[in-house]
Write a protein that holds these residues in place. Structure first.
Motif, PDB file in Angstrom:
ATOM      1  N   VAL A 136       0.853  -1.187   0.000  1.00 14.17           N
ATOM      2  CA  VAL A 136       0.000   0.000   0.000  1.00 14.17           C
ATOM      3  C   VAL A 136       0.888   1.236   0.000  1.00 14.17           C
ATOM      4  CG1 VAL A 136      -1.830   1.239   1.222  1.00 14.17           C
ATOM      5  CG2 VAL A 136      -1.763  -1.273   1.275  1.00 14.17           C
ATOM      6  N   THR A 137       0.747   2.067  -1.038  1.00 19.27           N
ATOM      7  CA  THR A 137       1.518   3.303  -1.166  1.00 19.27           C
ATOM      8  C   THR A 137       0.568   4.462  -1.415  1.00 19.27           C
ATOM      9  OG1 THR A 137       1.814   3.270  -3.568  1.00 19.27           O
ATOM     10  CG2 THR A 137       3.316   1.908  -2.265  1.00 19.27           C
ATOM     11  N   ALA A 138       1.116   5.657  -1.534  1.00 17.18           N
ATOM     12  CA  ALA A 138       0.290   6.823  -1.839  1.00 17.18           C
ATOM     13  C   ALA A 138      -0.311   6.719  -3.231  1.00 17.18           C
ATOM     14  CB  ALA A 138       1.134   8.097  -1.722  1.00 17.18           C
ATOM     15  N   ASP A 139       0.292   5.919  -4.095  1.00 21.90           N
ATOM     16  CA  ASP A 139      -0.193   5.783  -5.468  1.00 21.90           C
ATOM     17  C   ASP A 139      -1.244   4.696  -5.635  1.00 21.90           C
ATOM     18  OD1 ASP A 139       1.564   7.783  -6.324  1.00 21.90           O
ATOM     19  OD2 ASP A 139       3.206   6.332  -6.510  1.00 21.90           O
ATOM     20  N   GLY A 140      -1.450   3.881  -4.610  1.00 23.75           N
ATOM     21  CA  GLY A 140      -2.436   2.809  -4.728  1.00 23.75           C
ATOM     22  C   GLY A 140      -1.957   1.542  -4.050  1.00 23.75           C
ATOM     23  N   THR A 141      -2.548   0.427  -4.461  1.00 27.78           N
ATOM     24  CA  THR A 141      -2.277  -0.856  -3.828  1.00 27.78           C
ATOM     25  C   THR A 141      -1.835  -1.880  -4.856  1.00 27.78           C
ATOM     26  OG1 THR A 141      -3.925  -0.432  -2.094  1.00 27.78           O
ATOM     27  CG2 THR A 141      -3.262  -2.722  -2.434  1.00 27.78           C
ATOM     28  N   GLU A 142      -0.765  -2.610  -4.528  1.00 30.09           N
ATOM     29  CA  GLU A 142      -0.295  -3.705  -5.372  1.00 30.09           C
ATOM     30  C   GLU A 142      -0.568  -5.022  -4.657  1.00 30.09           C
ATOM     31  OE1 GLU A 142       3.837  -3.287  -6.192  1.00 30.09           O
ATOM     32  OE2 GLU A 142       3.684  -1.131  -6.669  1.00 30.09           O
ATOM     33  N   ALA A 143      -1.292  -5.935  -5.316  1.00 31.71           N
ATOM     34  CA  ALA A 143      -1.551  -7.252  -4.749  1.00 31.71           C
ATOM     35  C   ALA A 143      -0.468  -8.212  -5.227  1.00 31.71           C
ATOM     36  CB  ALA A 143      -2.935  -7.746  -5.173  1.00 31.71           C
ATOM     37  N   TRP A 144       0.267  -8.801  -4.301  1.00 33.59           N
ATOM     38  CA  TRP A 144       1.310  -9.763  -4.641  1.00 33.59           C
ATOM     39  C   TRP A 144       0.776 -11.175  -4.456  1.00 33.59           C
ATOM     40  CZ3 TRP A 144       6.428  -7.615  -2.057  1.00 33.59           C
ATOM     41  CH2 TRP A 144       6.707  -6.355  -2.616  1.00 33.59           C
ATOM     42  N   PRO A 145       1.254 -12.135  -5.235  1.00 37.45           N
ATOM     43  CA  PRO A 145       0.779 -13.517  -5.069  1.00 37.45           C
ATOM     44  C   PRO A 145       1.340 -14.132  -3.791  1.00 37.45           C
ATOM     45  CG  PRO A 145       2.560 -13.434  -6.665  1.00 37.45           C
ATOM     46  CD  PRO A 145       2.243 -12.014  -6.322  1.00 37.45           C
ATOM     47  N   SER A 146       0.842 -15.305  -3.450  1.00 37.32           N
ATOM     48  CA  SER A 146       1.395 -16.039  -2.320  1.00 37.32           C
ATOM     49  C   SER A 146       2.836 -16.425  -2.639  1.00 37.32           C
ATOM     50  CB  SER A 146       0.568 -17.302  -2.060  1.00 37.32           C
ATOM     51  OG  SER A 146       1.201 -18.112  -1.092  1.00 37.32           O
ATOM     52  N   LEU A 147       3.750 -16.021  -1.745  1.00 39.35           N
ATOM     53  CA  LEU A 147       5.175 -16.248  -1.982  1.00 39.35           C
ATOM     54  C   LEU A 147       5.841 -16.760  -0.716  1.00 39.35           C
ATOM     55  CD1 LEU A 147       5.944 -12.838  -3.768  1.00 39.35           C
ATOM     56  CD2 LEU A 147       5.790 -15.069  -4.907  1.00 39.35           C
ATOM     57  N   ASP A 148       6.920 -17.498  -0.898  1.00 35.63           N
ATOM     58  CA  ASP A 148       7.802 -17.805   0.206  1.00 35.63           C
ATOM     59  C   ASP A 148       8.317 -16.481   0.787  1.00 35.63           C
ATOM     60  OD1 ASP A 148      10.888 -18.195   1.001  1.00 35.63           O
ATOM     61  OD2 ASP A 148       9.800 -20.047   1.422  1.00 35.63           O
ATOM     62  N   LYS A 149       8.553 -16.440   2.090  1.00 39.14           N
ATOM     63  CA  LYS A 149       8.951 -15.184   2.726  1.00 39.14           C
ATOM     64  C   LYS A 149      10.248 -14.624   2.144  1.00 39.14           C
ATOM     65  CE  LYS A 149       6.378 -15.550   7.019  1.00 39.14           C
ATOM     66  NZ  LYS A 149       6.379 -15.663   8.485  1.00 39.14           N
ATOM     67  N   ARG A 150      11.128 -15.493   1.694  1.00 41.92           N
ATOM     68  CA  ARG A 150      12.342 -15.000   1.050  1.00 41.92           C
ATOM     69  C   ARG A 150      12.025 -14.350  -0.283  1.00 41.92           C
ATOM     70  NH1 ARG A 150      15.912 -17.953  -1.829  1.00 41.92           N
ATOM     71  NH2 ARG A 150      14.976 -19.891  -1.084  1.00 41.92           N
ATOM     72  N   GLU A 151      11.034 -14.899  -1.001  1.00 44.40           N
ATOM     73  CA  GLU A 151      10.629 -14.299  -2.271  1.00 44.40           C
ATOM     74  C   GLU A 151       9.958 -12.947  -2.038  1.00 44.40           C
ATOM     75  OE1 GLU A 151       9.735 -18.197  -5.022  1.00 44.40           O
ATOM     76  OE2 GLU A 151       8.274 -17.696  -3.472  1.00 44.40           O
TER      77      GLU A 151
END
Length: 414
Positions: free
Chosen positions: A376-391
């Motif tokens: 979540v940034t001032a420009d909007g929201t990016e949805a990331w896929p399910s990832l390993d915590k290192r990824e």
């Protein structure tokens, strides 16, 4: 993969027969394969089978007079572009996690500086056992790559996770790892401050208020930023994780301790506040252990609000980092609460994840191995896929580097 070299370690388990198919696929792709066969693996496949498919001698012992006359296990461990353990039994994973060197396989794994990929395969109950889960968490934190296991019917006629990933899937993972380019040093000269883990707020000398944070995400972020050249100070609450290589670790216990350590680490270009800081502390912790008396009510606890580390570091001023990133672990209204938190705290970004998701180790579950986050940034929201915590950490570090690229260096790393 043409011209690349893979060192394949075949450990014990019925799934060892699938290693033969993996060798065939690798050689067809132009990849050279050398094999190490453990004593357990030799109960399921033979050295002759591995040699016939790979076209190379198979290594089975640490005590070969011919090979070890020139410290062959050391040379073997470093001669490949990738070390693959397939199948990776519960036993070899445990020995890897403990750093044992009891045979040729574990000795070369301990001696190698080559990337390592493991393909676990075992009974479902063994895979779900707390010891195996802890071993896998340790290996992931050390940078070991993992493929699988899959769900499915097993040789023992049980069903569930633990089945070896199929050879084509393992091949694709190997190809992806071999194709990776060196990590760019685009954060060189910058100083990053990272917080991780829980805080422990004492009730008395033996009890405390805490949460389920494992610290893995924060530690992974510190490692990812360091890999891109940043000088990293990691302020960590009580966890059982080793400090990432090249990272300056500052251990703390309480929220007040963490705030003081963060302020002492300034100035910084980047602050990533991934710690799960306790919201409250006991106003007057007991100086002796509180006793439970028959017939008496529970001792009342008066709570005081802890200092707000994210808001403190986000406040305008000459020592404010150029980029301040907070974390939001929510159980409801994820995006609305995360956006509100970003505004209230004054930080630049919020990494939000839903910790109400069900399932042991599911994405977002506090203390699990994976995360499914929204940036979540001032420009909007990016949805990331399910990832390993290192990824997640690698992606966040790349995003930070891209954001800071146009900006001049404002702080030198310590």
């Amino acid at each position: 993969m043409h011209g690349k070299r893979v060192l394949l370690i075949v450990s014990g388990g019925i799934a060892a027969y699938k290693s033969l198919e993996l060798i065939r696929l690798l050689t067809q792709a132009g990849c050279g394969v050398r094999c190490v066969l453990t004593e357990g693996g030799a109960q399921f496949v033979t050295p002759l089978s591995l040699q016939a498919l790979s076209g190379e001698p198979v290594h089975t012992t640490l005590w070969s007079l011919t090979d070890e006359s020139e410290m062959g296990h050391i040379a073997l461990s470093r001669s490949a572009d990738l070390v693959v353990v397939c199948p990776a039994s519960a036993d070899i994973l445990a020995r890897m996690a403990q750093g044992l060197a009891s045979d040729i396989a574990t000795t070369l794994l301990l001696a190698t500086d080559t990337p390592v990929l493991v393909a676990p395969a075992m009974n479902v109950r063994m895979w779900q056992h707390a010891a195996t889960r802890a071993n896998m968490a340790t290996l992931r934190d050390r940078g070991i790559h993992v493929v699988g296991p899959d769900d499915g019917i097993m040789a023992c006629n049980e069903f569930g996770p633990g089945r070896l990933a199929e050879p084509p899937v393992i091949l694709a993972t190997i190809a992806s790892l071999l194709a990776r380019e060196p990590v760019p040093q685009d954060l060189a000269g910058r100083h990053a401050l990272v917080t991780a883990g829980p805080t422990h707020e004492p009730i008395d000398p033996v009890r405390y208020i805490a949460n389920r944070s494992s610290g893995r995400q924060g530690y992974a972020i510190a490692a990812a930023l360091s890999a891109r050249g940043a000088g990293v100070t990691l302020v960590s609450g009580p966890v059982s994780l080793p400090a990432p290589p090249g990272v300056a670790l500052v251990p703390v216990e309480t929220a007040s301790d963490m705030l003081a350590a963060c302020e002492a680490a300034l100035p910084a270009d980047i602050a990533v506040l991934a710690a799960a800081v306790g919201d409250w502390r006991v106003t007057h912790p007991g100086t002796a252990k509180l006793k439970k008396r028959p017939g008496q009510p529970a001792a009342p606890l008066s709570l005081t609000v802890n200092p707000d580390i994210l808001a403190s570091l986000s406040a305008p001023g000459p020592r404010r980092p150029a980029l301040v990133i907070g974390f939001a672990a929510e159980t409801e209204d994820l995006l609305a609460n995360a956006a509100d938190k970003r505004r209230r705290k004054g930080c630049d970004w919020i990494v939000a994840n839903d910790v109400s998701l069900p399932g042991d180790g599911s994405p977002g579950v506090m203390g699990g191995d994976r995360n499914q986050v929204h940036l979540v940034t001032a420009d909007g929201t990016e949805a990331w896929p399910s990832l390993d915590k290192r990824e997640v950490a690698d992606r966040l570090a790349a995003r930070i580097a891209a954001h800071l690229a146009p900006h001049s260096l404002i702080r030198n790393s310590p």
